[in-house]
Motif scaffolding. Structure first.
Motif, PDB file in Angstrom:
ATOM      1  N   MET A 184       0.831  -1.180   0.000  1.00 26.75           N
ATOM      2  CA  MET A 184       0.000   0.000   0.000  1.00 26.75           C
ATOM      3  C   MET A 184       0.870   1.236   0.000  1.00 26.75           C
ATOM      4  N   THR A 185       0.556   2.195  -0.840  1.00 27.36           N
ATOM      5  CA  THR A 185       1.369   3.394  -0.945  1.00 27.36           C
ATOM      6  C   THR A 185       0.785   4.518  -0.111  1.00 27.36           C
ATOM      7  N   THR A 186       1.641   5.450   0.270  1.00 23.31           N
ATOM      8  CA  THR A 186       1.195   6.613   1.011  1.00 23.31           C
ATOM      9  C   THR A 186       0.395   7.521   0.094  1.00 23.31           C
ATOM     10  N   PRO A 187      -0.853   7.927   0.497  1.00 24.11           N
ATOM     11  CA  PRO A 187      -1.635   8.799  -0.353  1.00 24.11           C
ATOM     12  C   PRO A 187      -0.892  10.100  -0.628  1.00 24.11           C
ATOM     13  N   THR A 188      -0.960  10.592  -1.851  1.00 23.93           N
ATOM     14  CA  THR A 188      -0.313  11.844  -2.204  1.00 23.93           C
ATOM     15  C   THR A 188      -1.266  12.752  -2.935  1.00 23.93           C
ATOM     16  N   GLY A 189      -1.012  14.037  -2.846  1.00 23.20           N
ATOM     17  CA  GLY A 189      -1.764  15.040  -3.571  1.00 23.20           C
ATOM     18  C   GLY A 189      -0.832  15.783  -4.488  1.00 23.20           C
ATOM     19  N   PRO A 190      -1.310  16.902  -5.086  1.00 20.57           N
ATOM     20  CA  PRO A 190      -0.480  17.646  -6.020  1.00 20.57           C
ATOM     21  C   PRO A 190       0.827  18.132  -5.417  1.00 20.57           C
ATOM     22  N   GLN A 191       0.832  18.405  -4.089  1.00 21.78           N
ATOM     23  CA  GLN A 191       2.032  18.941  -3.447  1.00 21.78           C
ATOM     24  C   GLN A 191       2.722  17.909  -2.568  1.00 21.78           C
ATOM     25  N   GLY A 192       2.461  16.613  -2.783  1.00 18.49           N
ATOM     26  CA  GLY A 192       3.075  15.579  -1.961  1.00 18.49           C
ATOM     27  C   GLY A 192       2.062  14.934  -1.046  1.00 18.49           C
ATOM     28  N   PRO A 193       2.499  14.344   0.087  1.00 19.07           N
ATOM     29  CA  PRO A 193       1.587  13.646   0.980  1.00 19.07           C
ATOM     30  C   PRO A 193       0.482  14.552   1.499  1.00 19.07           C
ATOM     31  N   LEU A 194      -0.731  13.989   1.598  1.00 16.30           N
ATOM     32  CA  LEU A 194      -1.855  14.750   2.112  1.00 16.30           C
ATOM     33  C   LEU A 194      -1.666  15.032   3.594  1.00 16.30           C
ATOM     34  N   ALA A 195      -2.209  16.182   4.037  1.00 12.84           N
ATOM     35  CA  ALA A 195      -1.986  16.617   5.408  1.00 12.84           C
ATOM     36  C   ALA A 195      -2.770  15.782   6.417  1.00 12.84           C
ATOM     37  N   GLY A 196      -3.998  15.370   6.062  1.00 13.78           N
ATOM     38  CA  GLY A 196      -4.845  14.650   6.991  1.00 13.78           C
ATOM     39  C   GLY A 196      -4.451  13.197   7.121  1.00 13.78           C
ATOM     40  N   PRO A 197      -5.130  12.475   8.031  1.00 12.30           N
ATOM     41  CA  PRO A 197      -4.827  11.053   8.182  1.00 12.30           C
ATOM     42  C   PRO A 197      -5.216  10.266   6.942  1.00 12.30           C
ATOM     43  N   ALA A 198      -4.501   9.191   6.695  1.00 13.26           N
ATOM     44  CA  ALA A 198      -4.870   8.289   5.607  1.00 13.26           C
ATOM     45  C   ALA A 198      -6.196   7.621   5.952  1.00 13.26           C
ATOM     46  N   VAL A 199      -7.016   7.386   4.957  1.00 11.06           N
ATOM     47  CA  VAL A 199      -8.266   6.652   5.135  1.00 11.06           C
ATOM     48  C   VAL A 199      -8.049   5.243   4.592  1.00 11.06           C
ATOM     49  N   VAL A 200      -8.165   4.247   5.462  1.00 11.12           N
ATOM     50  CA  VAL A 200      -7.885   2.865   5.085  1.00 11.12           C
ATOM     51  C   VAL A 200      -9.181   2.064   5.169  1.00 11.12           C
ATOM     52  N   LEU A 201      -9.580   1.495   4.044  1.00  8.96           N
ATOM     53  CA  LEU A 201     -10.814   0.735   3.926  1.00  8.96           C
ATOM     54  C   LEU A 201     -10.491  -0.756   3.998  1.00  8.96           C
ATOM     55  N   VAL A 202     -11.208  -1.496   4.829  1.00  5.07           N
ATOM     56  CA  VAL A 202     -10.958  -2.927   4.984  1.00  5.07           C
ATOM     57  C   VAL A 202     -12.224  -3.687   4.583  1.00  5.07           C
ATOM     58  N   PRO A 203     -12.137  -4.575   3.576  1.00  2.00           N
ATOM     59  CA  PRO A 203     -13.322  -5.305   3.123  1.00  2.00           C
ATOM     60  C   PRO A 203     -13.871  -6.253   4.179  1.00  2.00           C
TER      61      PRO A 203
ATOM     62  N   VAL B 100      -3.461  -5.460   9.586  1.00  5.33           N
ATOM     63  CA  VAL B 100      -3.884  -4.110   9.183  1.00  5.33           C
ATOM     64  C   VAL B 100      -2.834  -3.086   9.600  1.00  5.33           C
ATOM     65  N   LEU B 101      -2.382  -3.172  10.831  1.00  2.00           N
ATOM     66  CA  LEU B 101      -1.390  -2.213  11.318  1.00  2.00           C
ATOM     67  C   LEU B 101      -0.082  -2.324  10.545  1.00  2.00           C
ATOM     68  N   ASP B 102       0.307  -3.532  10.194  1.00  2.84           N
ATOM     69  CA  ASP B 102       1.527  -3.723   9.408  1.00  2.84           C
ATOM     70  C   ASP B 102       1.406  -3.112   8.015  1.00  2.84           C
ATOM     71  N   ALA B 103       0.174  -3.015   7.497  1.00  6.61           N
ATOM     72  CA  ALA B 103      -0.043  -2.505   6.142  1.00  6.61           C
ATOM     73  C   ALA B 103      -0.234  -0.998   6.078  1.00  6.61           C
TER      74      ALA B 103
END
Length: 230
Positions: A1-20, A67-70
C-alpha cells in the motif's frame, strides 16, 4: 500500500484505510474510494479480500496486526471496516495510537448471533432486502476468497467482543447500518454508537452491503468523522 499523495506531496490529513468484509475484496470499496479520492486505500486480509489457507491465523487479533503492518510507514490513519472487518479495525485501534478514528459499517458481532444458527437467521433476514444486481458484483469476490476461507474466518470472528474492543480503542467512532440490515441489527448498532458517544447513522432502504449500494453514505460518515476530530 502506498502513502496517499496530492499535487504537493503527501496529504496533510490522516490516511483513510478501507478494509473489506468477509469474502469481499477491494471491489466492494470501489465507489467509496472513487469518491474519497487519493486519500483512501484498501487493505485486504486472509478471508477478507484474499484466500486464507488452512493454518492461517484468522483470529481478530491476528487480522488487526496485519492491518497495522499494512499502514503507511508514518502518519495517522482512519480505519473504515465493513461487517466482519469492523471488529478487526476496532482491535487495531485498541492496539495503536496511530489509528485516530473509526467508521464501522454494518458491524458484527451481535451477542445475539454468535452461534451458527443465529448467524444464518440474520443472513436470511437480510439477503431478501439486497438488490438482485449485487449478485454480479459479489459472486466473483466470494469465489476469489473461497467459501472454506470465509467459513474459517467467520468461525474465528464470531466470538470477538466488539463492544469490549471499542471501549479499549477510545477513538472517535461512527456507526453506520442499513435500515434493513439484520446482520447488524438496530439495537446492537445503537449499543455500539452509544458506547462511542455518537449518534447511529441508519441508511434508508439499505441492507448489509452499504459500501456497494450506498457509497455516498459511507463517504459522508468519513467526512463527519473528520469534523469530529477537529
Amino acid at each position: 500500500m502506498t502513502t496517499p499523495t496530492g499535487p504537493q506531496g503527501p496529504l496533510a490529513g490522516p490516511a483513510v484505510v478501507l478494509v473489506p468484509g468477509l469474502g469481499l475484496d477491494q471491489r466492494s470499496w470501489a465507489q467509496v474510494r472513487r469518491i474519497l479520492g487519493p486519500s483512501a486505500s484498501v487493505v485486504t486480509l486472509p478471508s477478507m479480500g484474499r484466500r486464507g489457507p488452512r493454518g492461517t491465523d484468522l483470529h481478530v487479533e491476528a487480522q488487526a496486526a496485519r492491518v497495522l503492518d499494512a499502514l503507511p510507514a508514518t502518519g495517522e490513519a482512519v480505519l473504515v471496516g465493513h461487517s466482519a472487518s469492523a471488529p478487526v479495525v476496532v482491535e487495531a485501534a485498541a492496539r495503536s495510537p496511530r489509528v485516530v478514528g473509526l467508521v464501522l459499517v454494518g458491524p458484527v458481532t451481535d451477542p445475539g448471533a454468535r452461534t451458527w444458527p443465529g448467524i444464518l437467521r440474520q443472513w436470511a433476514g437480510t439477503v431478501v432486502h439486497e438488490r438482485v444486481w449485487e449478485t454480479l458484483a459479489l459472486t466473483p469476490q466470494y469465489r476469489a476468497t473461497g467459501l472454506s476461507s470465509m467459513l474459517r474466518g467467520m468461525n474465528r470472528i464470531r466470538f470477538y467482543r466488539t463492544e469490549v474492543g471499542l471501549a479499549a480503542a477510545s477513538v472517535p467512532t461512527l456507526v453506520v447500518r442499513g435500515e434493513n440490515d439484520r446482520i447488524a441489527p438496530g439495537p446492537w448498532c445503537e449499543r455500539l454508537a452509544a458506547a462511542a458517544g455518537t449518534p447511529l447513522t441508519t441508511v434508508p432502504g439499505a441492507a448489509h452491503m452499504v459500501p456497494l449500494t450506498h457509497p455516498a453514505a459511507v463517504v459522508a460518515a468519513v467526512r463527519r468523522l473528520e469534523a469530529l476530530r477537529r
